[in-house]
Design a protein around this motif. Structure first.
Motif, PDB file in Angstrom:
ATOM      1  N   GLU A 136       1.047  -1.241  -0.220  1.00 40.32           N
ATOM      2  CA  GLU A 136       0.314  -0.006   0.098  1.00 40.32           C
ATOM      3  C   GLU A 136       1.048   1.158  -0.331  1.00 40.32           C
ATOM      4  O   GLU A 136       0.309   1.744  -0.683  1.00 40.32           O
ATOM      5  CB  GLU A 136      -0.944   0.355   1.403  1.00 40.32           C
ATOM      6  N   ALA A 137       1.759   1.432   0.673  1.00 41.93           N
ATOM      7  CA  ALA A 137       3.019   2.473   0.594  1.00 41.93           C
ATOM      8  C   ALA A 137       3.283   2.224  -0.661  1.00 41.93           C
ATOM      9  O   ALA A 137       2.988   3.664  -1.337  1.00 41.93           O
ATOM     10  CB  ALA A 137       3.363   2.329   1.693  1.00 41.93           C
ATOM     11  N   PHE A 138       3.605   1.148  -0.820  1.00 44.94           N
ATOM     12  CA  PHE A 138       5.355   1.876  -2.555  1.00 44.94           C
ATOM     13  C   PHE A 138       3.976   2.041  -3.051  1.00 44.94           C
ATOM     14  O   PHE A 138       3.723   2.968  -4.410  1.00 44.94           O
ATOM     15  CB  PHE A 138       5.178   0.867  -2.957  1.00 44.94           C
ATOM     16  N   ASN A 139       2.478   1.456  -3.446  1.00 46.48           N
ATOM     17  CA  ASN A 139       1.095   1.840  -4.436  1.00 46.48           C
ATOM     18  C   ASN A 139       1.218   3.640  -4.567  1.00 46.48           C
ATOM     19  O   ASN A 139       1.393   4.344  -5.002  1.00 46.48           O
ATOM     20  CB  ASN A 139       0.402   1.007  -4.565  1.00 46.48           C
ATOM     21  N   GLU A 140       0.736   4.042  -3.202  1.00 44.81           N
ATOM     22  CA  GLU A 140       0.558   5.127  -2.390  1.00 44.81           C
ATOM     23  C   GLU A 140       1.691   6.273  -3.316  1.00 44.81           C
ATOM     24  O   GLU A 140       0.952   7.475  -3.631  1.00 44.81           O
ATOM     25  CB  GLU A 140       0.223   5.875  -1.307  1.00 44.81           C
TER      26      GLU A 140
END
Ligand SMILES: NC(=O)c1ccc[n+]([C@@H]2O[C@H](COP(=O)([O-])OP(=O)(O)OC[C@H]3O[C@@H](n4cnc5c(N)ncnc54)[C@H](OP(=O)(O)O)[C@@H]3O)[C@@H](O)[C@H]2O)c1
Length: 311
Positions: A136-140
């Motif tokens: 989720e962090a990387f996608n955001e």
């Protein structure tokens, strides 16, 4: 200066980059001079981390780039996150939680006075990593345009495989200690199936793995031996190495500083070297190493002079 693609990112980066871990103690004019020296030598890639003096190195880099009016599009800026330090500045844990990574990256953007970084690396393994949080962090970070490319640092092949299975973004680089004062990654791949100390597999075949996967190794602390024990150049602890380096340096009309860089770059794994010198005259000597191609025999001669054997 020579340039080479990092991983399969499409980023054509200078083969030597400026690492700014030691920029925190430098004044504004000094910082400008160091960054200008790197740019004038053809360096287009800068490496920092959120934990270098609590963001101070990144702040000084960001200020120097502003002062020098450097076109943001003409350079690549990389930072690292995931190391957590307590109030006294000591590392208390590693933290790959979504909240920490995003807050840390946003602070770095502020420190660096930019709205995106070209690369961000997970600085050291967090054994408590939760895959969904990381993804989720990387996608955001990617979808919002704050980060263009991703990678890792100080990770072995199994850890890279594990993290790669968790995120959609290709992990393009792995930042690892490597140089004539720290040759373990090579030793272990030469002393295969032997019973001596050099055969001990500390890292799972990192060089072979990185080549197989097209991942760029960024060599950190290329002039240090041990874990920041000191510099091997002109160090009386390393007479044979210094003699051998001087011989090769004389042949190519450069200094030992250049040869230490040329030795790393001669490896066909196509590594990138992170220079940490904050002395402009030394930086110039080191950058000259990017234009020297030593022979394979010279590469092995220097490897042996550094205290290694060939079984
Ligand atoms: N991923 C990681 O875990 C990790 C860890 C460490 C570093 N890094 C990255 O790697 C970069 C480089 O690390 P580093 O600064 O340790 O690299 P380095 O280039 O091996 O060492 C730089 C230091 O050694 C001194 N030095 C270098 N060559 C010298 C020589 N010939 N004679 C005397 N002194 C010499 C420099 O002094 P002067 O400044 O006076 O020249 C400076 O203090 C960092 O900035 C950071 O970006 C990453």
């Amino acid at each position: 200066m020579k340039y080479s693609e990092l991983g399969s990112s499409g980023v054509d980066a200078s083969r030597v980059a400026l690492g700014v871990m030691r920029l925190d103690g430098k004044g504004r004019d000094e910082a400008q001079n160091i960054v200008r020296t790197a740019l004038d030598g053809g360096v287009n890639f800068f490496d920092t981390a959120d934990c270098y003096s609590d963001g101070e190195s990144s702040r000084r880099l960001g200020q120097a780039l502003q002062d020098l009016k450097v076109d943001r599009q003409s350079i690549f800026v990389q930072t690292k996150f995931g190391i957590y330090k307590g109030d006294n500045g000591a590392i208390t844990r590693y933290n790959f939680s979504k909240d920490h990574l995003i807050a840390s990256l946003d602070r770095e953007l502020e420190n660096l006075q930019t709205d995106y970084v070209d690369f961000v690396l997970l600085h050291r393994p967090d054994t408590l990593v939760e895959f969904d949080e990381l993804a989720e962090a990387f996608n955001e970070l990617q979808n919002s345009g704050r980060v263009r490319h991703f990678g890792v640092s100080n990770m072995n092949p199994m850890q890279v495989e594990m993290l790669q299975s968790a995120v959609g973004q290709k992990l393009e680089v792995n930042q690892l200690q490597f140089g004539l004062g720290h040759t373990g990654m090579v030793q272990q791949e030469i002393h295969v199936n032997m019973a001596d100390a050099a055969s001990v597999d500390h890292d799972g075949g990192l060089i072979s793995y990185s080549r197989l996967k097209g991942m760029t190794i960024q060599a950190w602390s290329p002039f240090q031996f041990g874990f920041f024990e000191g510099v091997f150049i002109d160090n009386p602890k390393f007479p044979a190495l210094n003699e051998a380096m001087q011989r090769v340096a004389d042949k190519y009309g450069v200094t030992k500083n250049a040869i230490a860089v040329a030795w790393i770059l001669r490896h066909p794994a196509r590594m990138q070297v992170l220079l940490g010198s904050m002395t402009p005259s030394r930086l110039k000597e080191m950058m000259a190493g990017a234009d020297v191609e030593i022979s394979a025999q010279e590469w092995y001669d220097l490897y042996v002079a550094a205290g290694n054997d060939l079984p």
